[in-house]
Design a protein around this motif. Sequence first.
Motif, PDB file in Angstrom:
ATOM      1  N   ARG A 120     -53.801-157.349  -0.374  1.00  0.00           N
ATOM      2  CA  ARG A 120     -54.773-155.898  -0.471  1.00  0.00           C
ATOM      3  C   ARG A 120     -55.816-156.826  -0.553  1.00  0.00           C
ATOM      4  N   GLY A 121     -57.052-156.112   0.318  1.00  0.00           N
ATOM      5  CA  GLY A 121     -58.155-156.528   0.076  1.00  0.00           C
ATOM      6  C   GLY A 121     -58.595-158.031   1.091  1.00  0.00           C
ATOM      7  N   SER A 122     -58.223-158.676   1.125  1.00  0.00           N
ATOM      8  CA  SER A 122     -57.859-160.183   1.640  1.00  0.00           C
ATOM      9  C   SER A 122     -58.269-159.201   3.368  1.00  0.00           C
ATOM     10  N   GLY A 123     -57.983-158.292   4.215  1.00  0.00           N
ATOM     11  CA  GLY A 123     -58.690-158.282   5.916  1.00  0.00           C
ATOM     12  C   GLY A 123     -56.783-157.922   6.499  1.00  0.00           C
ATOM     13  N   ILE A 124     -55.866-158.718   5.287  1.00  0.00           N
ATOM     14  CA  ILE A 124     -55.136-159.442   6.265  1.00  0.00           C
ATOM     15  C   ILE A 124     -54.495-157.804   6.754  1.00  0.00           C
ATOM     16  N   CYS A 125     -54.529-156.822   6.269  1.00  0.00           N
ATOM     17  CA  CYS A 125     -53.848-155.357   6.907  1.00  0.00           C
ATOM     18  C   CYS A 125     -54.412-154.955   7.522  1.00  0.00           C
ATOM     19  N   THR A 126     -55.282-154.907   7.771  1.00  0.00           N
ATOM     20  CA  THR A 126     -56.749-154.525   9.674  1.00  0.00           C
ATOM     21  C   THR A 126     -56.745-155.572  10.553  1.00  0.00           C
ATOM     22  N   ARG A 127     -56.511-156.873  10.301  1.00  0.00           N
ATOM     23  CA  ARG A 127     -55.744-157.886  11.012  1.00  0.00           C
ATOM     24  C   ARG A 127     -54.647-157.626  11.583  1.00  0.00           C
ATOM     25  N   ALA A 128     -53.153-157.123  10.835  1.00  0.00           N
ATOM     26  CA  ALA A 128     -52.083-156.801  11.287  1.00  0.00           C
ATOM     27  C   ALA A 128     -52.466-155.515  12.314  1.00  0.00           C
ATOM     28  N   VAL A 129     -52.306-154.519  11.665  1.00  0.00           N
ATOM     29  CA  VAL A 129     -53.120-153.275  12.688  1.00  0.00           C
ATOM     30  C   VAL A 129     -53.359-153.426  13.901  1.00  0.00           C
ATOM     31  N   THR A 130     -54.728-154.455  13.809  1.00  0.00           N
ATOM     32  CA  THR A 130     -55.292-155.149  15.310  1.00  0.00           C
ATOM     33  C   THR A 130     -54.242-155.128  16.011  1.00  0.00           C
ATOM     34  N   THR A 131     -53.739-155.800  15.459  1.00  0.00           N
ATOM     35  CA  THR A 131     -52.956-156.411  15.870  1.00  0.00           C
ATOM     36  C   THR A 131     -51.591-156.223  17.494  1.00  0.00           C
ATOM     37  N   LEU A 132     -51.298-155.517  16.235  1.00  0.00           N
ATOM     38  CA  LEU A 132     -50.287-154.540  16.704  1.00  0.00           C
ATOM     39  C   LEU A 132     -50.467-153.789  17.506  1.00  0.00           C
ATOM     40  N   THR A 133     -51.497-153.174  16.843  1.00  0.00           N
ATOM     41  CA  THR A 133     -52.173-151.966  18.524  1.00  0.00           C
ATOM     42  C   THR A 133     -51.684-152.835  19.861  1.00  0.00           C
ATOM     43  N   HIS A 149     -52.759-140.864   7.648  1.00  0.00           N
ATOM     44  CA  HIS A 149     -52.805-141.313   6.377  1.00  0.00           C
ATOM     45  C   HIS A 149     -53.141-140.254   5.428  1.00  0.00           C
ATOM     46  N   SER A 150     -52.836-140.049   4.208  1.00  0.00           N
ATOM     47  CA  SER A 150     -53.026-138.760   2.685  1.00  0.00           C
ATOM     48  C   SER A 150     -54.844-138.961   2.880  1.00  0.00           C
ATOM     49  N   THR A 151     -55.436-137.897   3.079  1.00  0.00           N
ATOM     50  CA  THR A 151     -56.384-138.003   3.062  1.00  0.00           C
ATOM     51  C   THR A 151     -57.245-138.407   1.219  1.00  0.00           C
ATOM     52  N   ALA A 152     -56.423-138.597   0.146  1.00  0.00           N
ATOM     53  CA  ALA A 152     -56.569-138.831  -0.574  1.00  0.00           C
ATOM     54  C   ALA A 152     -56.393-140.890  -0.563  1.00  0.00           C
ATOM     55  N   ASN A 153     -56.085-141.076   0.071  1.00  0.00           N
ATOM     56  CA  ASN A 153     -55.947-142.992   0.107  1.00  0.00           C
ATOM     57  C   ASN A 153     -57.239-142.933   1.365  1.00  0.00           C
ATOM     58  N   GLN A 154     -58.023-143.607   0.035  1.00  0.00           N
ATOM     59  CA  GLN A 154     -58.774-144.434   1.120  1.00  0.00           C
ATOM     60  C   GLN A 154     -59.399-146.039   1.322  1.00  0.00           C
ATOM     61  N   ALA A 155     -58.480-146.579   1.056  1.00  0.00           N
ATOM     62  CA  ALA A 155     -58.071-147.805   1.406  1.00  0.00           C
ATOM     63  C   ALA A 155     -57.023-148.041   2.852  1.00  0.00           C
ATOM     64  N   SER A 156     -56.279-146.745   2.793  1.00  0.00           N
ATOM     65  CA  SER A 156     -55.928-146.863   4.492  1.00  0.00           C
ATOM     66  C   SER A 156     -56.551-146.055   5.131  1.00  0.00           C
ATOM     67  N   CYS A 157     -57.710-145.035   5.185  1.00  0.00           N
ATOM     68  CA  CYS A 157     -58.626-144.614   5.894  1.00  0.00           C
ATOM     69  C   CYS A 157     -59.518-146.110   6.186  1.00  0.00           C
ATOM     70  N   ARG A 158     -59.983-146.182   5.558  1.00  0.00           N
ATOM     71  CA  ARG A 158     -60.955-147.961   5.814  1.00  0.00           C
ATOM     72  C   ARG A 158     -59.878-148.588   6.866  1.00  0.00           C
ATOM     73  N   VAL A 159     -58.875-148.807   6.642  1.00  0.00           N
ATOM     74  CA  VAL A 159     -57.966-149.858   7.476  1.00  0.00           C
ATOM     75  C   VAL A 159     -57.593-149.258   8.696  1.00  0.00           C
ATOM     76  N   ALA A 160     -57.436-147.998   8.803  1.00  0.00           N
ATOM     77  CA  ALA A 160     -57.308-147.687   9.908  1.00  0.00           C
ATOM     78  C   ALA A 160     -58.633-147.248  11.207  1.00  0.00           C
ATOM     79  N   ILE A 161     -60.009-147.389  10.160  1.00  0.00           N
ATOM     80  CA  ILE A 161     -61.467-147.240  10.955  1.00  0.00           C
ATOM     81  C   ILE A 161     -61.996-148.853  11.518  1.00  0.00           C
ATOM     82  N   LYS A 162     -61.833-150.016  10.645  1.00  0.00           N
ATOM     83  CA  LYS A 162     -61.759-151.039  10.631  1.00  0.00           C
ATOM     84  C   LYS A 162     -60.700-151.762  11.752  1.00  0.00           C
ATOM     85  N   ALA A 163     -59.496-151.189  12.158  1.00  0.00           N
ATOM     86  CA  ALA A 163     -58.763-151.395  13.455  1.00  0.00           C
ATOM     87  C   ALA A 163     -59.639-150.791  14.833  1.00  0.00           C
ATOM     88  N   GLY A 164     -60.387-149.883  14.529  1.00  0.00           N
ATOM     89  CA  GLY A 164     -60.339-149.196  15.984  1.00  0.00           C
ATOM     90  C   GLY A 164     -60.047-147.611  15.571  1.00  0.00           C
TER      91      GLY A 164
END
Length: 194
Positions: A120-133, A149-164
Amino acid sequence: MPSLVAPAIPVGALAASDQPTLPIGSGVLLRPWRIIDAEAVMKAFQDPEIQRWHVRRADSVEEAREWIEGWQSSWSDETGGHWAVAEAEGDELLGRMSLKSLHLEDGKAEVAYWMMPTARGSGICTRAVTTLTRWALEQGGFHRLELEHSTANQASCRVAIKAGFEGEGVLRGAALHADGWHDMHLHARVRTEA
């Protein structure tokens, strides 16, 4: 009753090919799940954050094996696509990426993911979501990918936004978690944005 529109993805199109392995850079890739991943999956689902947002736990390696068997068969059944996020060298499990709730006729699927605490926090999740997308919209034939994602899950929201994935709104009381009903934030990408 005959349809007036051809399906976005013909039945059998996914099952006719092997599930791809997708490099995401920096020595990490998305690869199909293997039964030998069961112990790592069981360990992942002991993590309180994964349990919090994915509302499951694995009580045994055997249970994790059964999940993996289901993830593996979903490709040939054309009901989903599930990938391990893993190191290319050493094969350490870093997380999971999924396309679920496939609607081939409409070319639509949902993206879901989790990451091991060490990744977590390494950018891998965002890159993986971007690649799969990118694969799903360009090679997989999908037209629209949704991500909730739950509105309480801010980390998931950041990934979604960064992945476009553009925010489309809030689904009120849409998912039951261990602590009660959660509002869910809906994001989406469509092929024209790939």
